[in-house]
Design a protein around this motif. Structure first.
Motif, PDB file in Angstrom:
ATOM      1  N   TYR A 147       3.416   2.335   3.183  1.00  0.00           N
ATOM      2  CA  TYR A 147       4.789   2.282   2.681  1.00  0.00           C
ATOM      3  C   TYR A 147       4.931   1.644   1.307  1.00  0.00           C
ATOM      4  CZ  TYR A 147       6.120   4.217   7.099  1.00  0.00           C
ATOM      5  OH  TYR A 147       6.227   5.070   8.164  1.00  0.00           O
ATOM      6  N   ALA A 148       3.824   1.521   0.579  1.00  0.00           N
ATOM      7  CA  ALA A 148       3.899   1.060  -0.803  1.00  0.00           C
ATOM      8  C   ALA A 148       4.235   2.233  -1.724  1.00  0.00           C
ATOM      9  CB  ALA A 148       2.577   0.444  -1.233  1.00  0.00           C
ATOM     10  N   ILE A 149       4.969   1.944  -2.789  1.00  0.00           N
ATOM     11  CA  ILE A 149       5.187   2.907  -3.864  1.00  0.00           C
ATOM     12  C   ILE A 149       4.363   2.437  -5.054  1.00  0.00           C
ATOM     13  CG2 ILE A 149       6.877   3.957  -5.415  1.00  0.00           C
ATOM     14  CD1 ILE A 149       9.018   3.418  -3.319  1.00  0.00           C
ATOM     15  N   VAL A 150       3.407   3.270  -5.485  1.00  0.00           N
ATOM     16  CA  VAL A 150       2.524   2.887  -6.579  1.00  0.00           C
ATOM     17  C   VAL A 150       2.699   3.845  -7.743  1.00  0.00           C
ATOM     18  CG1 VAL A 150       0.845   1.881  -4.977  1.00  0.00           C
ATOM     19  CG2 VAL A 150       0.527   4.238  -5.775  1.00  0.00           C
ATOM     20  N   GLY A 151       2.419   3.346  -8.944  1.00  0.00           N
ATOM     21  CA  GLY A 151       2.517   4.184 -10.124  1.00  0.00           C
ATOM     22  C   GLY A 151       1.785   3.569 -11.287  1.00  0.00           C
ATOM     23  N   GLY A 152       1.442   4.410 -12.266  1.00  0.00           N
ATOM     24  CA  GLY A 152       0.813   3.929 -13.481  1.00  0.00           C
ATOM     25  C   GLY A 152      -0.650   4.314 -13.591  1.00  0.00           C
ATOM     26  N   VAL A 153      -1.258   3.879 -14.714  1.00  0.00           N
ATOM     27  CA  VAL A 153      -2.666   4.150 -15.001  1.00  0.00           C
ATOM     28  C   VAL A 153      -3.313   2.843 -15.437  1.00  0.00           C
ATOM     29  CG1 VAL A 153      -4.277   5.510 -16.383  1.00  0.00           C
ATOM     30  CG2 VAL A 153      -2.067   6.492 -15.774  1.00  0.00           C
ATOM     31  N   PRO A 154      -4.069   2.170 -14.566  1.00  0.00           N
ATOM     32  CA  PRO A 154      -4.269   2.525 -13.154  1.00  0.00           C
ATOM     33  C   PRO A 154      -3.021   2.190 -12.331  1.00  0.00           C
ATOM     34  CG  PRO A 154      -5.322   0.433 -13.618  1.00  0.00           C
ATOM     35  CD  PRO A 154      -4.798   0.946 -14.945  1.00  0.00           C
ATOM     36  N   ALA A 155      -2.891   2.831 -11.183  1.00  0.00           N
ATOM     37  CA  ALA A 155      -1.707   2.649 -10.345  1.00  0.00           C
ATOM     38  C   ALA A 155      -1.644   1.241  -9.773  1.00  0.00           C
ATOM     39  CB  ALA A 155      -1.696   3.680  -9.221  1.00  0.00           C
ATOM     40  N   LYS A 156      -0.435   0.689  -9.751  1.00  0.00           N
ATOM     41  CA  LYS A 156      -0.174  -0.624  -9.164  1.00  0.00           C
ATOM     42  C   LYS A 156       1.022  -0.508  -8.222  1.00  0.00           C
ATOM     43  CE  LYS A 156      -1.889  -3.134 -13.201  1.00  0.00           C
ATOM     44  NZ  LYS A 156      -1.545  -4.119 -14.281  1.00  0.00           N
ATOM     45  N   VAL A 157       1.114  -1.436  -7.287  1.00  0.00           N
ATOM     46  CA  VAL A 157       2.255  -1.438  -6.371  1.00  0.00           C
ATOM     47  C   VAL A 157       3.504  -1.811  -7.152  1.00  0.00           C
ATOM     48  CG1 VAL A 157       3.287  -2.494  -4.336  1.00  0.00           C
ATOM     49  CG2 VAL A 157       0.846  -1.994  -4.357  1.00  0.00           C
ATOM     50  N   LEU A 158       4.493  -0.916  -7.138  1.00  0.00           N
ATOM     51  CA  LEU A 158       5.765  -1.162  -7.811  1.00  0.00           C
ATOM     52  C   LEU A 158       6.756  -1.836  -6.871  1.00  0.00           C
ATOM     53  CD1 LEU A 158       6.076   2.298  -9.609  1.00  0.00           C
ATOM     54  CD2 LEU A 158       5.094   0.173 -10.511  1.00  0.00           C
ATOM     55  N   LYS A 159       6.785  -1.370  -5.630  1.00  0.00           N
ATOM     56  CA  LYS A 159       7.620  -1.955  -4.591  1.00  0.00           C
ATOM     57  C   LYS A 159       7.242  -1.307  -3.269  1.00  0.00           C
ATOM     58  CE  LYS A 159      11.566   1.207  -5.104  1.00  0.00           C
ATOM     59  NZ  LYS A 159      13.040   1.299  -5.291  1.00  0.00           N
ATOM     60  N   TYR A 160       7.907  -1.711  -2.205  1.00  0.00           N
ATOM     61  CA  TYR A 160       7.715  -1.105  -0.889  1.00  0.00           C
ATOM     62  C   TYR A 160       8.977  -0.347  -0.503  1.00  0.00           C
ATOM     63  CZ  TYR A 160       3.313  -3.529  -0.299  1.00  0.00           C
ATOM     64  OH  TYR A 160       2.021  -3.948  -0.455  1.00  0.00           O
ATOM     65  N   ARG A 161       8.802   0.691   0.279  1.00  0.00           N
ATOM     66  CA  ARG A 161       9.935   1.530   0.656  1.00  0.00           C
ATOM     67  C   ARG A 161      10.963   0.773   1.501  1.00  0.00           C
ATOM     68  NH1 ARG A 161       7.721   6.932   3.284  1.00  0.00           N
ATOM     69  NH2 ARG A 161       9.977   7.229   3.559  1.00  0.00           N
ATOM     70  N   PHE A 162      10.481  -0.146   2.339  1.00  0.00           N
ATOM     71  CA  PHE A 162      11.360  -0.861   3.265  1.00  0.00           C
ATOM     72  C   PHE A 162      10.942  -2.325   3.345  1.00  0.00           C
ATOM     73  CE2 PHE A 162      10.669   3.515   4.932  1.00  0.00           C
ATOM     74  CZ  PHE A 162      11.938   4.028   4.702  1.00  0.00           C
ATOM     75  N   ASP A 163      11.746  -3.128   4.020  1.00  0.00           N
ATOM     76  CA  ASP A 163      11.388  -4.528   4.243  1.00  0.00           C
ATOM     77  C   ASP A 163      10.264  -4.618   5.281  1.00  0.00           C
ATOM     78  OD1 ASP A 163      12.560  -4.746   6.998  1.00  0.00           O
ATOM     79  OD2 ASP A 163      14.441  -4.453   5.925  1.00  0.00           O
ATOM     80  N   GLU A 164       9.658  -5.792   5.392  1.00  0.00           N
ATOM     81  CA  GLU A 164       8.483  -5.974   6.257  1.00  0.00           C
ATOM     82  C   GLU A 164       8.769  -5.631   7.717  1.00  0.00           C
ATOM     83  OE1 GLU A 164       6.473  -9.689   5.932  1.00  0.00           O
ATOM     84  OE2 GLU A 164       6.441  -9.652   3.728  1.00  0.00           O
ATOM     85  N   GLU A 165       9.935  -6.050   8.203  1.00  0.00           N
ATOM     86  CA  GLU A 165      10.266  -5.787   9.607  1.00  0.00           C
ATOM     87  C   GLU A 165      10.360  -4.282   9.872  1.00  0.00           C
ATOM     88  OE1 GLU A 165      13.842  -6.562  12.885  1.00  0.00           O
ATOM     89  OE2 GLU A 165      13.908  -7.575  10.936  1.00  0.00           O
ATOM     90  N   THR A 166      10.999  -3.570   8.969  1.00  0.00           N
ATOM     91  CA  THR A 166      11.134  -2.120   9.136  1.00  0.00           C
ATOM     92  C   THR A 166       9.779  -1.443   9.079  1.00  0.00           C
ATOM     93  OG1 THR A 166      13.355  -2.166   8.169  1.00  0.00           O
ATOM     94  CG2 THR A 166      12.210  -0.038   8.186  1.00  0.00           C
ATOM     95  N   ILE A 167       8.930  -1.870   8.163  1.00  0.00           N
ATOM     96  CA  ILE A 167       7.587  -1.282   8.047  1.00  0.00           C
ATOM     97  C   ILE A 167       6.791  -1.511   9.326  1.00  0.00           C
ATOM     98  CG2 ILE A 167       5.361  -1.495   6.861  1.00  0.00           C
ATOM     99  CD1 ILE A 167       6.961  -1.935   4.265  1.00  0.00           C
ATOM    100  N   GLU A 168       6.885  -2.706   9.889  1.00  0.00           N
ATOM    101  CA  GLU A 168       6.167  -2.988  11.131  1.00  0.00           C
ATOM    102  C   GLU A 168       6.669  -2.106  12.272  1.00  0.00           C
ATOM    103  OE1 GLU A 168       3.398  -4.781  11.624  1.00  0.00           O
ATOM    104  OE2 GLU A 168       3.466  -4.877   9.434  1.00  0.00           O
ATOM    105  N   ARG A 169       7.956  -1.874  12.325  1.00  0.00           N
ATOM    106  CA  ARG A 169       8.508  -0.983  13.362  1.00  0.00           C
ATOM    107  C   ARG A 169       8.000   0.445  13.170  1.00  0.00           C
ATOM    108  NH1 ARG A 169      14.881  -1.586  13.501  1.00  0.00           N
ATOM    109  NH2 ARG A 169      14.641  -0.281  15.375  1.00  0.00           N
ATOM    110  N   LEU A 170       7.959   0.898  11.931  1.00  0.00           N
ATOM    111  CA  LEU A 170       7.464   2.246  11.635  1.00  0.00           C
ATOM    112  C   LEU A 170       5.999   2.391  12.013  1.00  0.00           C
ATOM    113  CD1 LEU A 170       9.253   2.726   8.215  1.00  0.00           C
ATOM    114  CD2 LEU A 170       9.417   4.334  10.139  1.00  0.00           C
ATOM    115  N   LYS A 171       5.210   1.383  11.683  1.00  0.00           N
ATOM    116  CA  LYS A 171       3.780   1.421  12.003  1.00  0.00           C
ATOM    117  C   LYS A 171       3.553   1.436  13.518  1.00  0.00           C
ATOM    118  CE  LYS A 171       1.289  -1.536   9.566  1.00  0.00           C
ATOM    119  NZ  LYS A 171       0.983  -2.781   8.799  1.00  0.00           N
ATOM    120  N   LYS A 172       4.443   0.782  14.237  1.00  0.00           N
ATOM    121  CA  LYS A 172       4.301   0.724  15.698  1.00  0.00           C
ATOM    122  C   LYS A 172       4.771   2.001  16.377  1.00  0.00           C
ATOM    123  CE  LYS A 172       5.362  -2.242  19.657  1.00  0.00           C
ATOM    124  NZ  LYS A 172       6.053  -3.480  20.114  1.00  0.00           N
ATOM    125  N   VAL A 173       5.891   2.578  15.902  1.00  0.00           N
ATOM    126  CA  VAL A 173       6.444   3.751  16.583  1.00  0.00           C
ATOM    127  C   VAL A 173       5.629   5.015  16.305  1.00  0.00           C
ATOM    128  CG1 VAL A 173       8.103   4.554  14.831  1.00  0.00           C
ATOM    129  CG2 VAL A 173       8.637   4.779  17.271  1.00  0.00           C
TER     130      VAL A 173
END
Length: 204
Positions: A147-173
């Motif tokens: 759920y990271a959004i990366v961009g650039g040369v070389p690519a770096k993490v710009l932000k995450y799509r959701f907060d940590e709790e939401t990401i954990e729920r997505l990874k579990k479901v």
């Protein structure tokens, strides 16, 4: 309904490659040998999946990407393929250079629900986590977290799509592994409500 792949007449598929229907290959997309592509994944024209690339379900791949491409040695005398692959590139000169064995990662792994923007390059041997987004034109040289959004040369993490709790729920479901019948009428445009629905349906 019978599982159907949507393959352009100009697309190319290598030997020992598995397309788990439905998969769509547009234009002159190329999926080389020993790859695997998950269902409901879309690969656009001009994109190449190099040998050993494994891609999950529900991925969206833009135009003219190179995913899992072979690299050249940077610590040898030369970066040229004359040192290790002369037979392929210059078959009439096979006696000119002693060949050395080059060792590369065998696989490049893309999770589920990955979006790769057009003109992106992903280095061979990396793992791109579930739900990640790679911005168009990026050059990815490191693993990408879920759920990271990366961009650039070389690519770096710009932000995450959701907060940590939401990401954990997505990874579990792991909604991508649920039957299509359980994905019907999900509130796709409301992540909180969608997760509530998915978690309830997974228990049923």
């Amino acid at each position: 309904m019978k599982d159907i792949n949507y393959i352009s007449k100009d697309a190319k598929i290598g030997k020992k490659t598995i397309l788990n229907a439905p998969v769509r290959l547009v234009g002159n997309a190329v999926v080389k040998h020993s790859c695997e592509v998950g269902s409901y994944t879309f690969i656009n024209s001009g994109t190449t999946l190099f040998p050993g690339t494994k891609m999950g379900k529900f991925c969206s791949i833009g135009k003219n990407c190179e995913l899992g491409a072979f690299d050249h040695p940077t610590t040898w005398l030369s970066s040229s393929a004359i040192q290790y692959n002369l037979k392929l590139h210059f078959p009439d000169y096979v006696d000119d250079f002693e060949q050395k064995k080059i060792v590369r990662p065998s696989e490049t792994i893309f999770g589920n629900d990955v979006w790769v923007g057009s003109l992106a390059i992903v280095k061979r041997g990396l793992t791109i986590g579930d739900g990640a987004i790679i911005a168009g034109g990026s050059v990815v040289v490191k693993d990408v977290p879920p759920y990271a959004i990366v961009g650039g040369v070389p690519a770096k993490v710009l932000k995450y799509r959701f907060d940590e709790e939401t990401i954990e729920r997505l990874k579990k479901v792991k909604w991508w592994d649920m039957s299509i019948s359980k994905l019907k009428d999900i509130s796709f445009d409301n992540i909180s409500e969608a997760l509530d629905q998915l978690e309830k349906r997974k228990e049923d």
